[in-house]
Design a protein around this motif. Structure first.
Motif, PDB file in Angstrom:
ATOM      1  N   ARG A 173      40.103  52.715  30.010  1.00 21.88           N
ATOM      2  CA  ARG A 173      38.874  51.938  29.837  1.00 21.88           C
ATOM      3  C   ARG A 173      37.958  52.187  31.023  1.00 21.88           C
ATOM      4  O   ARG A 173      38.404  52.566  32.094  1.00 21.88           O
ATOM      5  CB  ARG A 173      39.260  50.464  29.758  1.00 21.88           C
ATOM      6  N   GLY A 174      36.674  51.950  30.791  1.00 20.25           N
ATOM      7  CA  GLY A 174      35.705  52.004  31.873  1.00 20.25           C
ATOM      8  C   GLY A 174      35.677  53.368  32.545  1.00 20.25           C
ATOM      9  O   GLY A 174      35.806  54.405  31.888  1.00 20.25           O
ATOM     10  N   ALA A 175      35.533  53.342  33.861  1.00 18.75           N
ATOM     11  CA  ALA A 175      35.414  54.597  34.598  1.00 18.75           C
ATOM     12  C   ALA A 175      36.695  55.413  34.547  1.00 18.75           C
ATOM     13  O   ALA A 175      36.695  56.595  34.879  1.00 18.75           O
ATOM     14  CB  ALA A 175      35.028  54.312  36.046  1.00 18.75           C
ATOM     15  N   SER A 177      38.284  55.995  31.807  1.00 19.69           N
ATOM     16  CA  SER A 177      38.409  56.557  30.455  1.00 19.69           C
ATOM     17  C   SER A 177      38.578  58.070  30.509  1.00 19.69           C
ATOM     18  O   SER A 177      37.965  58.744  31.334  1.00 19.69           O
ATOM     19  CB  SER A 177      37.156  56.237  29.626  1.00 19.69           C
TER      20      SER A 177
ATOM     21  N   SER C 348      34.131  46.917  32.141  1.00 21.61           N
ATOM     22  CA  SER C 348      33.234  47.866  31.478  1.00 21.61           C
ATOM     23  C   SER C 348      34.066  48.716  30.512  1.00 21.61           C
ATOM     24  O   SER C 348      35.113  49.242  30.882  1.00 21.61           O
ATOM     25  CB  SER C 348      32.574  48.768  32.520  1.00 21.61           C
ATOM     26  N   GLY C 350      33.360  51.542  29.226  1.00 26.28           N
ATOM     27  CA  GLY C 350      33.294  52.975  29.502  1.00 26.28           C
ATOM     28  C   GLY C 350      32.449  53.745  28.512  1.00 26.28           C
ATOM     29  O   GLY C 350      32.322  54.957  28.612  1.00 26.28           O
TER      30      GLY C 350
END
Lengths: 691, 173, 441
Positions: A173-175, A177, C348, C350
């Motif tokens: 998830r997020g950065a 990913s 977040s 992403g």
């Protein structure tokens, strides 16, 4: 078509159909709105935020890739605010993207580089640590360098929507990913390389191309893939006469940017170290290298001797040589050697189809029909495996036009994923299932029927009879195996047919008959390997073989001549849909000659040069235009793009020989003789076996 | 793959909750309940859930990494989650977290050597007005004092179940 | 309320049963007007139900404050597709803990609200998406749902009137992003919780691409009372454009933190001082987060305002989810901004670049800054990077990370400057962060 609406972009008054995406409407009018994630033909993401534009009366900037044009809309794509937004998005992207451009394969043709060049900041404000993940190899073909990945999800969509394979996903998830392959640490897929091709940065790179060259060191030659009969254009990147890359980024050709593993990577057979580079003559039972003049002289003398004695010739042509070579070869056989014993390995019953459609026009399906027709009926063929581009067209047709797909096959096929109806039927018995589909098919606006080699002879006639009673426009495609299988038939590499499907009169021997004839005096094989699994009955026959490799047939030859590959010659080929396209020479292998030249030189040695005419592709093509029905197409047109030929419109006048039709049913990773010499294809096969 | 009868019954219920062609909806609930029994999300579990829900293992894998409760590494028997988000932060949540890591010698998403305790610094768990809050497995503890946390951690380390640590009351049913 | 004592200033409507013994049981519920609103609604037309909700001026309690009646009106009632009611019980906005109570202490009120919504748009199936951490609440809701089936309030022939409605819980698995309605729907369908491109909105293409009403728990819980007592009655409880009451979650440095149901428009200073018992330890108020972590912070001198959507918006913040977080004078605003950014970077999804990369960058930058490694130019950059996310991200999460950060930098710049030149955090050891546990227990 939707109503046109008027709107302005950057003060320019424009018109486009209502509902068109702003990014597309802009593009149509020559205004580029940058984007990473937006990709024509695939689902919308609105993820990269590069395409933000200002729209009057809207408080926030809007993403042009999901916003539809509306009447009176006032759009600005290059304001200070928009440029600042692009710059900041790029600044964000570069926080974790490594600046290893000097060693990145994509350097020089990277969309991120270009975007930063246009909109980005000259210096970075980012001083924190970057996230690092080690590079992974997912297959012989696919490498993933996660830090370079900008998560535009193009690869995921190309694999899922485009290929119907869904081998790529997103994890974490997020950065954190990442893109991930379907089998944990590796991929099991078509290895088509579309994900690599579509990657805007150097996150996905190919095992075949990585670290080979800088992009600007290559010359680019657009030619036609020599493997299956779909006729995809492949643009070969050539450096110092060596092919280092295949792709079709300019979307020219019938295939747009589609290529399968063969078109993209399996050019490598042409660079194989096992290529023959010198003529050879059998001396004391062993093949020994000799000069071209010695070899040609030997052949000419022997051929003249056999001809003079009225001995039996056999001439076997190729599924992959050019139309010019095929035409020239059959002319030599028929007029020069005086024999109708000329054939090639037949892979699909085009002859019966042409005959059954006699009296009609425009009934042979074009490649484009697979994308545009409202319905497609697939009979007895695993298209995704044997004809990847036609399968791609059908999927795109389903996605973009909600096409109805019907599949009548022995096993499950990928078309089932998009099929309105899938029917399982024993191979050869497929037609029995058609009546049950009649009602549904008759309700379609139009239909393409494509069939494999289980439908031949009378079955083709029954199928056409079925199609012709549906009451809707139907077009047909008889699948064949290789890049010029269709051209081989059109050019008369068939005992009973002269070029253009005209009966040859005194029928000659087929391949099977030639190989079985005890009294065969001379066998001339051009780009084919008929002795791979069969023994030549005439043990004393003089055998001449023109080939790239020392095949089983070449090993039996008395004279072997090293020929150029399809990527080393000019000429034309005709794909399965009858579309003629132009081959352009990309590279060269020392010591080889094109088959056209070899045939010409043999003719010259035999004193037949005046009969045969010059062995220039353009000259031979001019003769084809004049004498082969349907091929009267100016060469410049063929150069621009595929042109469908229309074979003889009338009864063919001979019985086709369904008994001789045998498709090799190559899969995604095999391709007859050529496939055996492709490192890429073999590495995939070996990789799978070792798992 | 076989599960306890209770979990099987729950799975069966999951697969009937959603429209017949929408079994994919059951993927996340299945994983979140199954991992309590299998201790972690294994490859075998991923493939089993994929099979039962009619999706590919990759589609399950995509989900596993997205949701913070789903874990491929086994957690301690008692997963002690300490919230340090704003409301808890203001009233000592961060200090509780420090205290827990010092006391147990383990860090974020780590397990004690005996496997009884694992720690996780979590985002808001929805107990803001009763902060600082701690969750042990699925049970909430409100207004947790440093003394109470000590007792909880000592008790768990000593082999007690949370409900046997009578000095500290969980609040949720 | 079980977790904090009530305040005499409350107007208990949604929470009116909280103090009853066995408030969760259907018997208690039925004995206190339970399912009366639904029964009344069965005699109303769809337009009448939606009209009543419109009259109530009920606005979405999840945070965005969109008028509920209008949202329901967007559902294309003639659509041949099935329609769904989905409850957003993914409560995870930092500072917010009201939906938990509403489900725990009055689960039938939620069921009844969902049933009425079903009548309003002709839906026959509902799902309650409960965040995975609230495992026990899934048990509570499942039990209540079973009771409702047993008493004929759910099923294929409700109350013998031929009404069909089925309801089930659905567990999340830990993702703040799934509180965003379209991400919730993706998650509900078994996928990654990435938000969807909108339009189409859920009213048109929601769960399984079918028309869907998706509201917060508190929003649905308000509906039975609205139908039973009339929209006008509910509207009258609040201010002109903000109907009804609101579950405010008071937390942080107040003497009596807790969830309190107060009329819309209740003054924030009164909330802190009279409901919350003032700042603990006699300290001074520094700032208030008025509606969950994503709302721009209000300085002490901005807090004398009515807590309704419009007034708080006029003060350049948001009423949000009802999470009122109170900060005293010893709170380090740099650390507070850092904690907020850590949260958003963690959450977040992403999907889009500005949020994914922006929150991560800001988290790293603020961490370094708070540790004393900041430079003067960083202060400008914190605001600048936040503004580069604002309004440019795919979904509101990027805004939620940017807005409080921008406000904190603008309003408390001097605190950032006090962290420069390698100085230790000036608020360290001031005691602000130490537990006040036991005060409200």
């Amino acid at each position: 078509m939707a109503d046109l609406v008027k709107f302005t972009i950057n003060g320019q008054e424009l018109e486009a159909p209502a509902g068109m995406l702003v990014i597309e409407a802009a593009k149509q009018n020559g205004i580029e709105i940058p984007s990473f994630c937006y990709y024509e033909g695939y689902s919308l993401q609105a993820a990269c935020r590069m395409c933000l534009v200002e729209v009057e009366k809207m408080p926030k900037m809007q993403v042009a890739c999901t916003l539809q044009v509306g009447a009176g809309m006032v759009i600005r794509t290059e304001t200070d605010q928009v440029q600042a937004a692009r710059k900041s998005t790029l600044e964000f992207l570069l926080t974790n993207h490594p600046l290893d451009c000097p060693v990145c394969d994509k350097g020089g043709e990277c969309e991120l580089q270009d975007m930063v060049f246009r909109y980005g900041a000259g210096e970075s404000r980012y001083t924190e640590t970057k996230i690092h993940v080690d590079e992974q190899q997912w297959s012989p073909v696919v490498f993933y360098d996660a830090p370079r990945c900008i998560l535009c999800f193009r690869c995921v969509r190309a694999c899922d929507e485009g290929m119907g394979v869904s081998a790529l996903g997103v994890v974490n998830r997020g950065a954190m990913s990442l893109i991930a392959p379907n089998k944990g640490d590796h991929l099991e897929c078509d290895e088509c390389g579309q994900c690599i091709d579509i990657c805007p940065v150097g996150a996905l790179t190919s095992g075949a191309y990585r670290y080979q060259t800088r992009p600007w060191e290559m010359e680019h030659v657009g030619t036609i893939c020599t493997h299956c009969s779909d006729g995809c254009k492949t643009t070969l990147g050539v450096r110092n006469d060596e092919i280092v890359r295949g792709n079709n980024r300019d979307r020219s050709g019938v295939n747009g940017e589609f290529l399968c593993i063969k078109g993209r990577y399996a050019f490598d057979f042409s660079e194989s170290t096992e290529r023959l580079q010198s003529p050879m003559i059998r001396v004391n039972g062993k093949l020994e290298e000799v000069s071209w003049s010695k070899a040609l002289d030997t052949i000419a003398k022997k051929f003249a001797e056999v001809k003079a004695k009225g001995g039996k010739f056999g001439v076997i042509g190729s599924n992959q040589t050019t139309n010019e070579e095929n035409y020239y070869l059959q002319k030599f056989a028929r007029q020069g050697l005086g024999t109708n014993n000329i054939d090639h390995q037949r892979t699909g019953d085009v002859v019966t189809l042409v005959d059954a459609l006699s009296g009609t026009t425009g009934r042979l399906a074009k490649t484009a029909d697979f994308y545009e027709s409202q319905a497609v009926l697939v009979i007895g063929a695993d298209l995704a495996v044997e004809h990847p581009f036609l399968a791609f067209q059908i999927r795109a047709n389903f996605r973009h036009h909600e096409a109805h797909v019907y599949a009548v096959t022995a096993d499950t096929v990928r078309e089932d994923l998009v099929a309105t109806r899938s029917v399982r039927a024993t191979r050869g018995e497929e037609l029995a299932s058609l009546e049950a589909l009649r009602e549904a098919l008759a309700a379609e606006k139009n239909l393409v029927i494509v069939f494999g080699d289980s439908i031949k002879g009378d079955k083709v006639r029954s199928l056409v009879a079925f199609g012709e009673t549906l009451g809707i426009p139907v077009s047909y495609c008889a699948l064949v195996d290789y890049s010029n299988s269709r051209g081989a038939i059109d050019m008369g590499l068939v005992a009973e047919l002269n070029p253009g499907y005209h009966a040859s009169g005194a029928a000659g021997a087929s391949i099977d008959e030639m190989l079985a004839a005890n009294d065969l005096a001379a066998l001339w094989v051009v780009g084919s390997n008929p002795l791979q699994h069969t023994k030549l009955a005439a043990s004393r026959a003089f055998v001449v073989v023109q080939d790239l490799f020392l095949t089983e047939t070449a090993q039996r030859a008395d004279v072997v001549l090293p020929s150029a590959s399809a990527y080393e010659k000019n000429g034309t080929v005709t794909n399965g849909c009858g579309e003629v396209q132009r081959l352009k020479r990309a590279s060269a292998t020392m010591g080889t000659k094109t088959d056209l030249e070899i045939i010409g030189l043999i003719a010259k040695e035999m004193g037949l040069a005046p009969l045969m005419g010059p062995w220039l592709p353009e000259t031979v093509y001019a003769e084809i235009r004049k004498s082969v029905k349907g091929y009267d197409i100016p060469l410049p047109l063929v150069t621009i793009g595929a042109q469908q030929t229309a074979p003889v419109n009338g009864r063919v006048g001979v019985d086709s020989r369904p008994d001789l039709i045998r498709s090799s049913h190559d899969n995604l990773f095999t391709s007859g003789t050529l496939g055996r010499y492709s490192t890429v294809l073999n590495s995939v096969i070996e990789g799978r076996q070792s798992r | 793959m076989t599960f306890s009868p209770e979990l099987e019954a729950r799975f069966e219920k999951f697969l009937t909750k959603y429209p017949a062609d929408r079994k994919r909806s059951a993927v996340i609930p299945m994983l979140v309940y199954a991992q309590d029994e299998t201790e972690a999300i294994t490859q075998e579990l991923i493939e089993e859930v994929a099979k039962r829900c009619g999706v590919t293992p990759l589609q399950v894998e995509e989900v596993v990494g997205f949701y913070s409760m789903l874990h491929k590494k086994p957690q301690g028997k008692y997963h002690v989650q300490i919230c340090t988000n704003i409301s808890c932060l203001l009233v000592g949540g961060a200090e509780l977290w420090e205290q827990a890591t010092k006391k147990t010698g383990i860090g974020h998403k780590q397990n004690s050597a005996d496997g009884r305790i694992s720690l996780e610094e979590v985002e808001c768990i929805g107990a803001c007005s009763w902060a600082p809050a701690v969750q042990i497995n699925y049970d909430f503890y409100h207004f947790v004092t440093p003394g109470q946390l000590d007792k909880l951690l000592d008790g768990l380390a000593a082999g007690k179940k949370p409900e046997e640590i009578t000095e500290v009351q969980k609040v949720s049913c | 309320m079980r977790y904090n004592p009530p305040s005499p200033l409350e107007t208990p409507v949604l929470s009116r049963r909280f103090r009853l013994p066995n408030s969760q049981s259907i018997d208690t519920y039925l004995a206190t007007d339970g399912y009366k609103g639904f029964e009344k609604a069965t005699g109303m037309t769809q337009d009448e139900i939606i009209g009543e909700v419109k009259t109530s001026i009920l606005r979405g309690r999840g945070g965005a404050g969109f008028p509920t009646g209008m949202k329901w009106g967007f559902v294309p009632r003639t659509s041949p597709k099935p329609k769904y009611i989905v409850v957003n019980a993914d409560e995870s906005e930092p500072g917010t803990c009201k939906d938990r109570l509403l489900m725990e202490f009055d689960p039938h009120q939620l069921i009844e609200g969902v049933l009425i919504a079903g009548l309003a748009v002709g839906a026959q199936q509902g799902y309650i998406y409960i965040r995975g951490e609230f495992r026990y609440l899934i048990g509570v809701m499942d039990k209540a749902i079973d009771e409702a089936y047993a008493k004929g309030y759910l099923g294929d022939n409700i109350l013998g009137k031929g009404i069909k409605f089925n309801l089930a819980t659905h567990s999340g698995a830990g993702a703040y992003e799934c509180g965003e309605e379209s991400a919730l729907l993706e998650s509900f369908e078994g996928k990654r919780g990435n938000p969807r491109i909108r339009p189409p909105f859920p009213a048109v293409a929601g769960a399984y691409q079918c028309p869907t009403i998706l509201n917060n728990v508190e929003t649905f819980c308000a509906v039975p009372s609205i139908i039973l007592n009339g929209g006008a009655w509910f509207a009258g409880l609040g201010t002109p454009k903000n109907g009804g009451t609101r579950m405010f979650c008071l937390s942080g440095h107040v003497n009596k933190p807790g969830v309190y149901e107060l009329p819309m428009g209740f003054n924030l200073m009164r909330m802190i001082n009279e409901v919350g018992g003032g700042i603990r330890g006699g300290k001074k108020l520094k700032a208030v987060v008025p509606g969950g972590s994503s709302c721009p912070i209000l300085k002490a001198d901005e807090c004398d305002l009515a807590m309704d959507y419009d007034t708080v918006a006029a003060a350049k913040s948001m009423l949000g989810s009802g999470g009122v977080v109170v900060l005293d004078e010893d709170t380090c605003m740099v650390n507070f901004a850092l904690r907020i950014m850590r949260f958003y970077a963690h959450e977040s999804c992403g999907w889009c670049i500005p949020c994914r990369e922006g929150t991560t960058w800001l988290k790293k930058l603020l961490t370094r800054f708070h540790e004393g490694q900041g430079q003067r130019s960083d202060i400008v950059m914190i605001g600048d990077l936040s503004k580069n996310m604002l309004g440019r991200t795919f979904c509101p999460l990027g805004d939620a990370a940017a807005m409080p950060t921008i406000a904190i930098v603008e309003k408390f710049r001097e605190e950032f400057e006090a962290h420069l030149d390698g100085k230790p955090c000036p608020y360290e050891n001031k005691g602000s962060y130490f537990s006040n546990s036991g005060l409200a227990a």
